[in-house]
Design a protein around this motif. Sequence first.
Motif, short mmCIF file in Angstrom:
data_model
loop_
_atom_site.label_atom_id
_atom_site.label_comp_id
_atom_site.label_asym_id
_atom_site.label_seq_id
_atom_site.Cartn_x
_atom_site.Cartn_y
_atom_site.Cartn_z
N ILE A 111 1.74 6.16 -0.61
CA ILE A 111 0.91 5.04 -1.19
C ILE A 111 -0.55 5.38 -0.88
CG2 ILE A 111 0.18 2.57 -0.76
CD1 ILE A 111 3.41 1.92 -0.47
N GLU A 112 -0.85 5.79 0.40
CA GLU A 112 -2.11 6.06 0.81
C GLU A 112 -2.91 7.13 -0.09
OE1 GLU A 112 -2.11 6.26 5.11
OE2 GLU A 112 -2.24 4.03 5.26
N MET A 113 -2.14 8.42 -0.11
CA MET A 113 -2.43 9.54 -1.14
C MET A 113 -2.80 8.92 -2.44
SD MET A 113 -1.10 11.48 -3.61
CE MET A 113 0.66 11.43 -3.57
N ARG A 136 -2.19 -5.58 2.15
CA ARG A 136 -3.53 -5.18 2.14
C ARG A 136 -3.54 -4.87 0.70
NH1 ARG A 136 -3.51 -1.42 5.36
NH2 ARG A 136 -3.53 0.57 4.56
N MET A 137 -2.75 -4.30 0.04
CA MET A 137 -2.74 -4.06 -1.63
C MET A 137 -2.92 -5.32 -2.25
SD MET A 137 0.25 -0.95 -1.49
CE MET A 137 -0.05 -0.47 -3.13
N LYS A 138 -2.21 -6.40 -1.79
CA LYS A 138 -2.17 -7.48 -2.69
C LYS A 138 -3.56 -8.10 -2.30
CE LYS A 138 0.29 -12.00 -2.75
NZ LYS A 138 0.37 -11.81 -4.37
N ILE A 144 0.24 -3.83 -8.56
CA ILE A 144 1.27 -3.38 -7.90
C ILE A 144 2.60 -4.06 -8.36
CG2 ILE A 144 0.85 -4.80 -5.69
CD1 ILE A 144 2.39 -3.16 -3.91
N VAL A 145 3.83 -3.56 -8.43
CA VAL A 145 4.92 -4.05 -8.97
C VAL A 145 6.09 -3.40 -7.93
CG1 VAL A 145 6.78 -4.50 -10.78
CG2 VAL A 145 4.19 -4.53 -11.22
N ILE A 156 5.09 -10.63 -4.60
CA ILE A 156 4.76 -9.62 -5.60
C ILE A 156 5.38 -9.64 -6.80
CG2 ILE A 156 4.49 -6.97 -5.66
CD1 ILE A 156 3.33 -7.14 -2.86
N ALA A 157 4.90 -9.32 -7.95
CA ALA A 157 5.92 -9.04 -9.10
C ALA A 157 6.91 -7.93 -8.91
CB ALA A 157 4.81 -8.49 -10.28
#
Length: 333
Positions: A111-113, A136-138, A144-145, A156-157
């Motif tokens: 995910i970080e990459m 953090r992404m949210k 993001i799904v 989150i969807a």
Amino acid sequence: MKPITITDVANHANVSKSTVSQYLNKRYEYMSEKTRKKIEETIEELNYQPNILARSLKQKSTFTVGVVVANILHTFSTQVIRAIENYFYDHGFHIIVCNADDNPEKEKNYIEMLRAKQVDGIIIFPTGDNLDLYKRMKRDQFPIVFMDRTIEELNIATVMLDNHLASKLAVDRFVDKGFENIAIITTSIIRDISPRIERIQGYKDALSAHGIRCNPDYIKTVNAEEIPDALSDFFDLEKPPQAILAGNDIILNGVLRYMKKYGIHIPEDIAVIGIDDVPYASFYTPTITTIDQPAIEMANLAAELLLSQINKEENKDTSVHRLKPTLLMRNSC
């Protein structure tokens, strides 16, 4: 030799630069079939290669999305990846696929990459153990799904199977065929991975609905290499099960190998149903009854939800979508 530019294409085709841009972005509804054909022929004649980097900088998009799969060995995962790739290709995007192997550390690194590569969004089959990262992404409002698994408190969807119904369809079929001693095997329940928990709960609820007592000896959650031991435990019971529900395609594979090795006949000695349809189910001897996930429909919905976030559409959908499975009746039950 001077590189061919979008201006050269527009001048040669006698159209505007914006029309060529619409063509490159596959927005064909903005032009006639004649214009579309003309641009296509001009691009081929001039051997024009779009400058993807310049396009990305101008539109502030890399036209790339990531897909982080929990375990690429699942038939369902490969079906979903293929459908997601088809969907985004039709919308002018590329995808990067990463296999986390159900390892939270690998998932985190991937995910970080992907975010470092500035992908426009990510579809994740979550391992369930990177809550701070998901949050953090949210918080960053990064598109993001979740696919196949849910973490409901994160809002989150999510697109997933109605796992309770999947187990119910299997148990109902077993009971209709006269079986009461029904067992279930799933892969190990780690980090509260939702499909496995839900399939077991659906199995219990379905038995209860039929007035059948749930026998804890008939429930196994194991790693793939432990499937033979789990099956041996079943057959060593004073009252062995008459039917087995395989919780996913990996379990089904292990069950069939065990039966073949020890000469146990399906369905004469034991009935079998697998959750997840697999390519060999329709020609295995006997053919295998399965519960089919609508993989393409699920993938398209996940892709639509992600693209909606990428396009910053107003009504952001953060709900959990549970799609219905289908019982494919064959001869193993």
